[in-house]
Write a protein that holds these residues in place. Structure first.
Motif, short mmCIF file in Angstrom:
data_model
loop_
_atom_site.label_atom_id
_atom_site.label_comp_id
_atom_site.label_asym_id
_atom_site.label_seq_id
_atom_site.Cartn_x
_atom_site.Cartn_y
_atom_site.Cartn_z
N GLU A 77 0.83 -1.20 0.00
CA GLU A 77 0.00 0.00 0.00
C GLU A 77 0.88 1.26 0.00
N MET A 78 1.94 1.24 0.83
CA MET A 78 2.85 2.40 0.88
C MET A 78 3.63 2.51 -0.43
N HIS A 79 4.12 1.40 -0.93
CA HIS A 79 4.84 1.37 -2.21
C HIS A 79 4.03 2.08 -3.29
N ASP A 80 2.77 1.67 -3.42
CA ASP A 80 1.89 2.24 -4.44
C ASP A 80 1.60 3.71 -4.17
N LEU A 81 1.36 4.06 -2.92
CA LEU A 81 1.05 5.44 -2.57
C LEU A 81 2.22 6.36 -2.88
N ILE A 82 3.42 5.93 -2.57
CA ILE A 82 4.61 6.76 -2.87
C ILE A 82 4.75 6.94 -4.38
N TYR A 83 4.67 5.86 -5.13
CA TYR A 83 4.82 5.99 -6.59
C TYR A 83 3.68 6.80 -7.21
N ASN A 84 2.47 6.64 -6.70
CA ASN A 84 1.34 7.40 -7.25
C ASN A 84 1.46 8.89 -6.97
N ASN A 85 2.28 9.26 -5.99
CA ASN A 85 2.47 10.67 -5.63
C ASN A 85 3.93 11.09 -5.76
N GLN A 86 4.67 10.38 -6.60
CA GLN A 86 6.11 10.60 -6.74
C GLN A 86 6.46 12.05 -7.05
N ASN A 87 5.63 12.71 -7.82
CA ASN A 87 5.93 14.10 -8.21
C ASN A 87 5.90 15.05 -7.02
#
Length: 172
Positions: free
Chosen positions: A88-98
């Motif tokens: 969940e954290m992995h995805d959240l970080i990548y989804n908000n990478q910018n």
């Protein structure tokens, strides 16, 4: 051709069953790397759409000389993993990478309703840093020199071209 020097183990973050999967895909990635950010939705889609044939493993390879928040993001992802929410954290970080920075990581902790005191304690212990360092060193030993780097069934995958079709070609 480079080979994966550190076999997939229970210490890894795994989606799917590497014992039965036709494709065991290991990514060495950096949460702040724009190329990893581009690959993220492609890998996610591939692993989800072909979950019966693909096992996906993510290993940390933070390029701290180039990416100011790469280590912090890897540490927070590992801390989330201690509470059962690595992916969940992995995805959240990548989804908000910018927007990646320390404030964004704090917001991610809140969004996933993680125990902040446990996260704070975990990020100060050597265990998480050791895990990240072990991932990184395993990547170096396996010939990783940039991110993302992929291994398919223990062989370095040189044919990734930034497209979803390159993943689909693995199935043929």
């Amino acid at each position: 051709m480079s080979v994966l020097r550190i076999p997939v183990s229970p210490n890894d973050h795994v989606q799917g069953d590497p014992n039965t999967a036709k494709i065991v895909l290991v990514e060495y990635g950096d949460y702040q790397c724009p190329y990893c950010g581009h690959a993220f939705p492609l890998v996610k889609r591939f692993a989800e759409e072909h979950s019966d044939e693909v096992a996906f493993i993510f290993r940390n390879f933070p390029l701290t000389d180039s990416h100011e928040y790469a280590m912090a993001a890897a540490t927070i992802a590992e801390a989330a993993g201690k509470q059962g929410k690595f992916w969940e954290m992995h995805d959240l970080i990548y989804n908000n990478q910018n927007m990646l920075n320390e404030d964004m990581l704090k917001e991610c902790i809140k969004a996933l309703k993680l125990d902040i005191h446990k996260v704070e304690n975990d990020i100060t212990t050597a265990n998480l840093q050791d895990k990240i360092e072990t991932d990184f060193e395993g990547g170096v030993r396996s010939g990783v020199n940039g991110t993302p780097s992929f291994f398919v069934n223990n062989q370095k995958w040189e044919d990734y071209d930034g497209t979803y079709d390159s993943f689909i070609d693995l199935l043929s």
